[in-house]
Design a protein around this motif. Structure first.
Motif, mmCIF file in Angstrom:
data_model
loop_
_atom_site.group_PDB
_atom_site.id
_atom_site.type_symbol
_atom_site.label_atom_id
_atom_site.label_comp_id
_atom_site.label_asym_id
_atom_site.label_seq_id
_atom_site.Cartn_x
_atom_site.Cartn_y
_atom_site.Cartn_z
ATOM 1 N N THR A 21 32.649 2.677 77.208
ATOM 2 C CA THR A 21 32.377 2.255 75.832
ATOM 3 C C THR A 21 32.592 3.352 74.797
ATOM 4 N N ASP A 22 32.730 4.571 75.295
ATOM 5 C CA ASP A 22 32.868 5.716 74.408
ATOM 6 C C ASP A 22 31.699 5.828 73.437
ATOM 7 N N LYS A 23 30.534 5.516 73.957
ATOM 8 C CA LYS A 23 29.305 5.635 73.175
ATOM 9 C C LYS A 23 28.218 6.124 74.109
ATOM 10 N N THR A 24 27.333 6.938 73.589
ATOM 11 C CA THR A 24 26.243 7.405 74.447
ATOM 12 C C THR A 24 24.887 6.969 73.925
ATOM 13 N N LYS A 25 24.855 6.559 72.675
ATOM 14 C CA LYS A 25 23.576 6.180 72.070
ATOM 15 C C LYS A 25 22.593 7.348 72.096
ATOM 16 N N ARG A 26 23.134 8.521 71.989
ATOM 17 C CA ARG A 26 22.284 9.702 71.987
ATOM 18 C C ARG A 26 22.649 10.595 70.814
ATOM 19 N N ILE A 27 21.624 11.128 70.183
ATOM 20 C CA ILE A 27 21.827 12.045 69.068
ATOM 21 C C ILE A 27 21.235 13.395 69.457
ATOM 22 N N LEU A 28 21.974 14.436 69.215
ATOM 23 C CA LEU A 28 21.452 15.767 69.497
ATOM 24 C C LEU A 28 20.878 16.376 68.221
ATOM 25 N N VAL A 29 19.693 16.909 68.336
ATOM 26 C CA VAL A 29 19.058 17.548 67.187
ATOM 27 C C VAL A 29 18.989 19.053 67.446
ATOM 28 N N LEU A 30 19.515 19.817 66.516
ATOM 29 C CA LEU A 30 19.523 21.268 66.678
ATOM 30 C C LEU A 30 18.348 21.899 65.954
ATOM 31 N N LEU A 31 17.561 22.628 66.704
ATOM 32 C CA LEU A 31 16.406 23.312 66.140
ATOM 33 C C LEU A 31 16.545 24.806 66.395
ATOM 34 N N ALA A 32 16.213 25.607 65.392
ATOM 35 C CA ALA A 32 16.306 27.050 65.593
ATOM 36 C C ALA A 32 15.296 27.470 66.652
ATOM 37 N N GLY A 33 14.108 26.973 66.545
ATOM 38 C CA GLY A 33 13.073 27.314 67.523
ATOM 39 C C GLY A 33 12.018 26.247 67.503
ATOM 40 N N ILE A 34 11.213 26.268 68.524
ATOM 41 C CA ILE A 34 10.267 25.180 68.676
ATOM 42 C C ILE A 34 8.940 25.531 68.026
ATOM 43 N N SER A 35 8.764 26.790 67.690
ATOM 44 C CA SER A 35 7.442 27.210 67.255
ATOM 45 C C SER A 35 7.196 26.976 65.765
ATOM 46 N N ASN A 36 8.174 26.437 65.095
ATOM 47 C CA ASN A 36 7.950 26.103 63.696
ATOM 48 C C ASN A 36 7.294 24.732 63.593
ATOM 49 N N GLN A 37 6.045 24.755 63.215
ATOM 50 C CA GLN A 37 5.238 23.551 63.120
ATOM 51 C C GLN A 37 5.892 22.490 62.246
ATOM 52 N N PHE A 38 6.630 22.956 61.294
ATOM 53 C CA PHE A 38 7.212 22.070 60.302
ATOM 54 C C PHE A 38 8.066 20.959 60.903
ATOM 55 N N TYR A 39 8.791 21.291 61.953
ATOM 56 C CA TYR A 39 9.739 20.345 62.516
ATOM 57 C C TYR A 39 9.115 19.089 63.113
ATOM 58 N N SER A 40 7.912 19.244 63.583
ATOM 59 C CA SER A 40 7.321 18.177 64.371
ATOM 60 C C SER A 40 7.408 16.801 63.711
ATOM 61 N N LYS A 41 6.962 16.719 62.488
ATOM 62 C CA LYS A 41 6.957 15.401 61.850
ATOM 63 C C LYS A 41 8.339 14.952 61.414
ATOM 64 N N ASP A 48 5.574 24.649 53.324
ATOM 65 C CA ASP A 48 5.754 23.762 54.484
ATOM 66 C C ASP A 48 4.513 22.983 54.883
ATOM 67 N N ASN A 49 3.360 23.400 54.391
ATOM 68 C CA ASN A 49 2.134 22.679 54.737
ATOM 69 C C ASN A 49 1.966 22.531 56.245
ATOM 70 N N THR A 50 2.099 23.621 56.945
ATOM 71 C CA THR A 50 1.893 23.601 58.397
ATOM 72 C C THR A 50 0.401 23.498 58.688
ATOM 73 N N LYS A 51 0.089 23.163 59.910
ATOM 74 C CA LYS A 51 -1.314 22.981 60.295
ATOM 75 C C LYS A 51 -2.131 24.242 59.994
ATOM 76 N N SER A 77 4.516 21.172 50.024
ATOM 77 C CA SER A 77 4.675 20.221 51.115
ATOM 78 C C SER A 77 5.943 19.403 50.945
ATOM 79 N N GLN A 78 6.680 19.250 52.033
ATOM 80 C CA GLN A 78 7.874 18.419 52.006
ATOM 81 C C GLN A 78 7.559 17.087 52.681
#
Lengths: 326, 326
Positions: free
Chosen positions: B56-76, B272-275, B288-289
């Motif tokens: 089908t030439d489709k994967t139904k998957r999106i890749l999300v690039l994050l610099a690092g996981i420890s930035n609370q901001f990304y979660s939401k 960023d209004n992190t926790k 806050s964003q």
DNA sequence: CTGTTAGCGCCTTCAT
DNA sequence: ATGAAGGCGCTAACAG
């Protein structure tokens, strides 16, 4: 999109030859190799990994299951995993499960569907029957969290011993009123830490006190509630051991607000040595796990199983207590 | 591993029929459908997604690039993305780039290799030429961070306006000695926030003071250094605007240690209004964003492009200032 | 409603 | 050193 066929036509060789140069097969004359490379460049050809995967039944990808991204603890575990994965040309992708069984199951189904070569889970919402079944056929491992009654190997610290040591740390200072903040889960790392807490008390012949045990959900807010609970008691605990830094800090904040001197009147110990435990004021005493090593080790065992079908076993690495102001 | 062929043989139908029941094609008699389902169950058959993707030439998957996981901001932001992705049956996977250009490039190559249908990047170590080239052929978008000179759409807040507003917030309180903690990057969100800071000053006819500008790397430690720097000045700033909560808190901690009353002698605003900005003592005023909305929107636009080839455009959502104790 | 068949793009014997 | 051909597991016409 250019395909291998386009390239082969473009420079008048067979697709087999193109495939050979792509895969660095030695049996290609230097001149044709160069010709093919030029064509690849010219056509902006990129091999279709999906097709290759289908043919080889390998993806060189490992899926890592995380409950959530906001747990600081995971970061270095991931770095350890990535380092090891890289050594054998594997790449990791992360899926956030939110501790949701459906999402977790979907991830394992992705494994079954050959989307990944293996999965490492740091999340555990699934039942052991389902997991055991998968483990029989696919490379999977647990890391720092696990599921009861499962033959799936687990790499992490000895949580019971960690709970024991943290409690003993306060007993050795002469405290007898030692509180515990955990979760009401009956198994898993939290339950084991609780076991350790209780064992340390009983070894020191200190009777358990129900009032000194509070169950929350790992969060900062739950810690605040715990703090309020302890404040309401006729006799405040002298020390508190929490199974997460977040709950420890929540409790600490509540106590400070009520004029309690942390580190003097009440001592607090968290778990995980997250960044916030280090920078909070006062800084938080906590149990630290060898995060990089945990990540590296679990990935090492997983890849070994993928490549050679080797057996995996549970490994318990050593923790340590980081003493700070609290 | 059982294949579709095994199933078809097992219950004496063609592979096409099996494929139909797998894909919920209506044109299957109920009785045969049931027969096939039973066979699938019996054989523990799981469709090979790789083969399907190839077809089908489709994967139904999106890749999300994050610099690092420890930035609370990304979660939401991620939650927003997932919610939108789910609506059209897409799944997201996350790759940690550590802001490393090589790793980022590899991720985009994965896209080229058809491993994913699209990528959303919250990390930006790559040059615009490379990215523009990819954008011409593949669905990609930036989110809350972007690369200069690029036609790739970006979804996030108006960083310049946010910087302006935060600074103006202090100007309106009558302060003139307002410091800034940023990064030395010449473009991107940090640079825009700096632009806003400077514009607010100049609009209020407050001269810029080099001593009041400090460049760090987003980290808590850099904030501490900034704090020390401000303390060393003949005249301390009355207010500080930091482009990250972590640096704001680092600075705050250093000032508190030196007896400065935060919220009285010196005011601080993070981003960023992190926790941690919420739970720190004192709690931190911050910008806050709309995280969920940012994630949802970027995924929405990306999926639209994937499915219908629609055009994408940069969208700037609105921020707000959360006033707290600091 | 169901079966047959032709690929999707690639790798891999097997010849030559 | 190179090419031809088969097939990985699946979907999608096209027939019937």
């Amino acid at each position: 999109m250019a395909t291998i066929k386009d390239v082969s036509k473009f420079c008048g060789v067979s697709v087999a030859t193109v495939s050979r140069v792509i895969n660095r097969d030695a049996n290609v004359r230097e001149s044709t190799r160069r010709k093919v490379l030029e064509a690849i460049d010219e056509l902006h050809y990129v091999p279709n990994a999906i097709a290759k995967n289908l043919r080889t039944d390998k993806t060189k990808r490992i899926l890592v299951l995380l409950a959530g991204i906001s747990n600081q603890f995971y970061s270095k575990v991931l770095v350890g995993m990535e380092r090891r994965a890289e050594e054998d040309g594997y790449r990791t992708a992360i899926a956030i499960t939110h501790n949701n069984a459906d999402i977790e199951r979907q991830c394992f189904e992705n494994l079954k569907m050959h989307f990944y070569d293996g999965v490492v889970s740091l999340s555990s919402a699934l039942d052991s029957e389902y997991l055991n079944d998968i483990y029989d056929h696919f490379p999977i491992a647990f890391c720092s969290e696990y599921v009861e009654n499962t033959k799936i190997p687990y790499i992490g610290v000895d949580n019971e011993k960690a709970g024991y040591d943290a409690t003993k740390f306060y007993i050795d200072q002469g405290f007898t009123k030692i509180a515990f903040i955990g979760t009401k889960l009956k198994y898993g790392s939290a339950a084991e830490r609780e076991l350790g807490y209780k064992k340390a008390l009983s070894d020191a012949e200190i009777p358990e006190n129900k009032d000194y045990i509070f169950y929350g959900n790992y969060s900062f807010d739950a810690g605040e509630t715990a703090g309020r609970h302890f404040l309401s008691l006729p006799k405040m605990p002298q020390a508190i051991f929490s199974i997460s830094d977040a709950m420890a800090i929540g409790a600490m904040r509540e106590l400070i607000k009520n004029g309690i001197k942390i580190g003097k009147e009440v001592h607090i110990c968290g778990f995980d040595n997250t960044k916030i435990s280090e920078v909070y004021m006062p800084s938080l005493t906590t149990v630290s796990q060898p995060r990089f090593e945990i990540g590296y080790t679990v990935m090492d065992r997983l890849i070994r199983r993928i490549e050679t079908g080797g057996k995996m076993e549970t490994i318990k690495l050593t923790h340590k207590i980081i003493v700070r102001e609290s």
